[in-house]
Design a protein around this motif. Structure first.
Motif, PDB file in Angstrom:
ATOM      1  N   THR A 142      -4.804  -6.438  -8.366  1.00 57.27           N
ATOM      2  CA  THR A 142      -3.837  -6.515  -7.267  1.00 57.27           C
ATOM      3  C   THR A 142      -3.057  -5.219  -7.101  1.00 57.27           C
ATOM      4  N   ALA A 143      -3.293  -4.249  -7.986  1.00 56.00           N
ATOM      5  CA  ALA A 143      -2.544  -2.995  -7.918  1.00 56.00           C
ATOM      6  C   ALA A 143      -3.448  -1.848  -8.322  1.00 56.00           C
ATOM      7  N   SER A 221      -1.450   4.978  -3.328  1.00 56.54           N
ATOM      8  CA  SER A 221      -1.103   4.408  -2.034  1.00 56.54           C
ATOM      9  C   SER A 221      -2.348   3.900  -1.305  1.00 56.54           C
ATOM     10  N   ARG A 224      -3.723   0.672  -2.923  1.00 58.14           N
ATOM     11  CA  ARG A 224      -2.873  -0.474  -2.568  1.00 58.14           C
ATOM     12  C   ARG A 224      -3.197  -0.967  -1.156  1.00 58.14           C
ATOM     13  N   ARG A 225      -3.406  -0.017  -0.240  1.00 58.13           N
ATOM     14  CA  ARG A 225      -3.755  -0.409   1.125  1.00 58.13           C
ATOM     15  C   ARG A 225      -5.116  -1.105   1.159  1.00 58.13           C
TER      16      ARG A 225
END
Length: 371
Positions: A142-143, A221, A224-225
């Motif tokens: 999830t990350a 970043s 995550r997107r």
């Protein structure tokens, strides 16, 4: 709030004519190339993937490039159209690396914003359906936690669709790297997974070399997107699973007779199917809201995605369980496809975060204090 502002923030949950046409094309293709007997036969073979099916879906229909701008060789569509593709893939549980490659990997690369460098070339190959790329993180990730050291040494367990990939996007403490699955120092070892229609594999890198696409901050970043888009559109796949299970169960209980009556006429079964129908309708609203929020770049997209995953994963599992149970003895057999949907629903329920994880995310996003 003005009327114009209200119009801007109101999500569009309806399907457009173009989306309906896309659905018809994909459903026809999957009915022809990936019906239940075909899927069952393929998962019993060494590889569940059908290269010709992927070519027809990704290249001929153009599904692989839906999220890619036209200037990079894609269709210039949005997450709404990609959601329609995933609904149909969920309805057929077709073994195709669409979610992992055309959504997560593609969205990760697009987030880097490199229109002239190596990223643009990779995106063009993915959009044309000539290559498949997967993000080298566990399917439950999830990350953007680095899983491999800066020297491209390390092991990542449970990477979805890695066995079908030509390219791995590897997040490290040093940034994001693109590594070919056939490169020296790269090993992709298949695992025995619950859901055989979406194989998992262990990826091991031993002194591998790759192309550095971004530094650590930009990579974090971007990943995550990519994972956010994956979780949001996974809800549409879960919706497709639930819709097929409900439709097939209603059909079967109308045809199956007991005591000279269709079993679907019994009050207890009517109540169960009515409850499931209500859940599926709500799941459709949640999934469409997530897809629309991603498509419009809404600031509420993380919340919409978390709500969709917290709800749709449970509905898909419930629908698949009801499908197996209400089919009686035939639902327990390997020859009937019900088990494919139950396994896909269970595997999806922990992909890109469990329902519990997403409920926790909702609490944080709405500043709901813990009890």
């Amino acid at each position: 709030m003005t009327a114009q502002t209200e119009e801007t923030v109101t999500p569009d949950l309806l399907y457009s004519e173009a989306e309906d046409d896309l659905r018809s094309a994909v459903r026809s293709l999957l009915a022809d190339r990936s019906d239940a007997p075909t899927v069952i036969a393929r998962i019993e073979s060494d590889t569940p993937y059908d290269p010709q099916l992927w070519k027809a879906l990704a290249a001929d229909i153009g599904a692989a490039g839906l999220l890619v701008p036209e200037k990079l060789g894609g269709q210039g569509a949005s997450h709404r159209e990609a959601a329609v593709i995933l609904e149909e893939l969920g309805r057929s549980v077709a073994p195709a690396p669409y979610l992992t490659s055309a959504v997560v990997a593609t969205e990760t690369l697009l987030a880097l914003g490199d229109e002239d460098g190596p990223v643009a070339g990779i995106v063009g190959e993915l959009a044309a359906g000539r290559k498949v790329a997967v993000l080298a993180v566990p399917f439950s990730a999830t990350a953007a936690t680095p899983t491999v050291s800066g020297t491209l040494d390390g092991t990542v367990i449970a990477v979805a669709d890695a066995v079908a990939a030509d390219l791995l996007l590897v997040p490290t403490a040093d940034g994001l790297y693109a590594v070919g699955t056939d490169d020296a120092g790269v090993s992709v070892e298949p695992l025995v997974a619950l859901d055989l229609t979406r194989p998992l594999a262990t990826v091991t890198l031993t002194g591998a070399t790759g192309t550095r696409l971004a530094d650590a901050e930009a990579a974090g970043s971007a990943v995550r997107r990519g994972l956010l888009a994956g979780a949001g559109l996974l809800a549409s796949e879960q919706l497709g699973i639930a819709e097929w299970c409900l439709t097939e169960t209603v059909r079967y209980t109308r045809e199956r007779h007991q005591f000279n009556r269709p079993v679907g006429s019994f009050q207890a079964l009517k109540h169960r199917m009515a409850q499931l129908w209500l859940e599926v309708v709500s799941a459709r609203a949640a999934a469409r809201n997530a897809a629309d929020a991603l498509a419009t770049g809404s600031p509420d997209a993380p919340l919409a995605v978390a709500v969709a995953q917290a709800y749709c994963s449970r509905v898909a599992v419930h629908a698949a369980e009801e499908c197996v149970q209400l089919h009686g003895g035939i639902g327990m057999t390997w020859e009937h496809p019900a088990h494919l949907y139950l396994k896909r629903a269970k595997a999806d329920s922990i992909a890109y975060g469990t329902a519990g994880h997403h409920r926790g995310a909702i609490a944080e996003l709405v500043e709901l204090p813990a009890p």
